[in-house]
Design an enzyme around this catalytic site. Structure first.
Site, PDB file in Angstrom:
ATOM      1  N   ARG A  57       0.777  -1.157   0.083  1.00  0.00           N
ATOM      2  CA  ARG A  57       0.195   0.088   0.094  1.00  0.00           C
ATOM      3  C   ARG A  57       0.788   1.226   0.018  1.00  0.00           C
ATOM      4  O   ARG A  57       0.511   2.342  -0.582  1.00  0.00           O
ATOM      5  CB  ARG A  57      -0.872  -0.144   1.261  1.00  0.00           C
TER       6      ARG A  57
ATOM      7  N   MET B 127      -6.451   8.952  -1.556  1.00  0.00           N
ATOM      8  CA  MET B 127      -6.378   7.453  -1.456  1.00  0.00           C
ATOM      9  C   MET B 127      -7.280   7.128  -0.336  1.00  0.00           C
ATOM     10  O   MET B 127      -7.235   7.532   0.895  1.00  0.00           O
ATOM     11  CB  MET B 127      -4.903   6.728  -0.834  1.00  0.00           C
ATOM     12  N   SER B 128      -8.426   6.368  -0.602  1.00  0.00           N
ATOM     13  CA  SER B 128      -9.240   6.088   0.346  1.00  0.00           C
ATOM     14  C   SER B 128      -8.864   5.231   1.862  1.00  0.00           C
ATOM     15  O   SER B 128      -7.920   4.481   1.599  1.00  0.00           O
ATOM     16  CB  SER B 128     -10.514   5.391  -0.098  1.00  0.00           C
ATOM     17  N   ALA B 129      -9.532   5.219   2.925  1.00  0.00           N
ATOM     18  CA  ALA B 129      -9.012   4.607   4.085  1.00  0.00           C
ATOM     19  C   ALA B 129      -9.280   3.103   3.641  1.00  0.00           C
ATOM     20  O   ALA B 129     -10.015   2.485   3.026  1.00  0.00           O
ATOM     21  CB  ALA B 129      -9.978   4.976   5.285  1.00  0.00           C
TER      22      ALA B 129
END
Length: 401
Positions: A43, A76-78
């Site tokens: 990530r 960038m989403s959680a």
């Protein structure tokens, strides 16, 4: 709990493993394929400028781009939200998947899920975002993901039909291209905004329309381009905003601001308060003149507006009055009791309507997944049924069980 807060290490691989365990603990990850995808994708390679403790925090976004007003246009989403939506999508190996709204890391998760025999296409309207996603995907070893520069409203018809379409921006509507681009047994997962409230809804085909399999709480930056929402906002004073996409709702800025200066009146329902995401979805569809009230931390600390407005709360407005939800401790109702804060000359009348809905929800619909959401494309009927919201491309109809 977040993945990083309780972890004593700063090694990306260890943080990733810890993140997966924490997502399992919170039931965001419920299947082995999604767990394997989150364990495999590095990530941090998709946010090289961000600290590791932010990248691997379960509930924090990573800002990517802002507009001239300093508002996020891409993030960038959680991890928690990404995991929930991927579980909703129910992706299998070999599928053909379209992602609308590029960031990079979610497309990498999708590629892990479809495997070497599957195809993932990600599309975005912003050249900077597409180029960034391409660089990150190549750097992390996901060169097979297709990146496309286009308005997500039109989809990517040359790659259709798709087994799954995943939308990673808040959509005000569902354009015909998304339904046309979906296989008969396909699934569309979209953060759909209805009267200012957004839920990630997993839709399946239902004739020419769509019907929900599940819905979950979601927060996303809004769609850009042709699919952008047309909302009205009223800044009542510094730190207090009322917004709505319903043209029938009166937004008299001066009168509503004056209402806030009138005495605060509290009314109590005697009904249990819990599952605020389910309750807010019900209120959003049932209030006769719905808006959403937002207040800053400073305003809340001053006592002018209740803490329920911190992230936005369903409000009922008239030309000169406003009412919104609150709560208080009450063991007789299971821990907390729902109530209403109201201001202005019509405070009591607005509170009466709001209280009736709080009681109805607590008595009849106080559980997870009580709503069924349908999207019916095409021209709207001359008279809209109750719990139906008009969109550009069709109507959203919601029923409660």
């Amino acid at each position: 709990m977040t993945a990083i807060d309780d972890s004593p290490v700063r090694d990306p691989a260890a943080l990733r493993a810890y993140m997966v365990r924490a997502l399992r603990d919170q039931d965001a990850i419920t299947t082995e394929p999604v767990a394997a995808a989150f364990a495999a994708v590095p990530r941090h390679r998709f946010a090289p400028e961000a600290p590791l403790d932010v990248v691997y925090d379960l509930h924090r976004i990573v800002p990517v781009k802002k507009d001239e007003h300093d508002l996020h246009t891409s993030v960038m989403s959680a991890p928690h939200l990404q995991a929930v939506m991927l579980e909703q999508a129910d992706i299998e190996a070999g599928m053909n998947v379209l992602e609308i709204g590029s960031g990079g890391v979610n497309a990498a998760y999708l590629q892990e899920l479809v495997g070497s025999d599957g195809v993932v296409t990600t599309v975005d309207i912003d050249r900077d975002i597409v180029d960034r996603a391409r660089r990150c995907l190549d750097d992390a070893g996901y060169g097979q993901v297709k990146t496309v520069l286009a308005d997500g409203e039109t989809g990517v018809p040359e790659g259709a039909p798709y087994d799954r379409i995943i939308v990673t921006a808040a959509a005000w509507d569902i354009p015909p291209s998304w339904i046309r681009g979906l296989m008969e047994n396909g699934r569309l997962v979209v953060p759909l905004t209805v009267r200012g409230t957004t839920r990630s809804i997993a839709f399946g085909r239902d004739g020419d329309g769509l019907v929900s399999h599940s819905y979950r709480l979601a927060h996303f930056v809004p769609m850009q381009g042709e699919g952008a929402a047309k909302e009205r906002k009223a800044l009542l004073r510094d730190g207090v905003v009322v917004q709505t996409d319903d043209e029938r709702v009166p937004l008299n800025t001066k009168a509503l601001d004056h209402a806030l200066d009138s005495p605060r009146r509290e009314f109590w329902s005697g009904a249990a308060y819990d599952m605020p995401d389910e309750l807010e979805w019900y209120l959003t569809l049932h209030l006769s003149s719905p808006a959403r009230l937002h207040a800053s931390e400073d305003v809340i600390a001053s006592g002018l507006v209740d803490a329920s407005a911190r992230l936005g709360v369903p409000a009922l407005v008239s030309g000169d009055s406003i009412a919104y939800r609150t709560r208080r401790e009450n063991e007789d109702t299971g821990g907390f009791e729902s109530g209403v804060v109201a201001h202005g000359p019509q405070a009591e009348a607005l509170a009466d309507e709001y209280l009736r809905l709080l009681r109805q929800w607590a008595q009849n619909h106080r559980r997870r997944g009580a709503a069924t959401i349908r999207f019916l494309p095409g021209p709207a009927p001359s008279v809209l049924p109750q719990n139906t919201v008009l969109k550009r491309h069709g109507i959203v109809a919601v029923s409660w069980h």
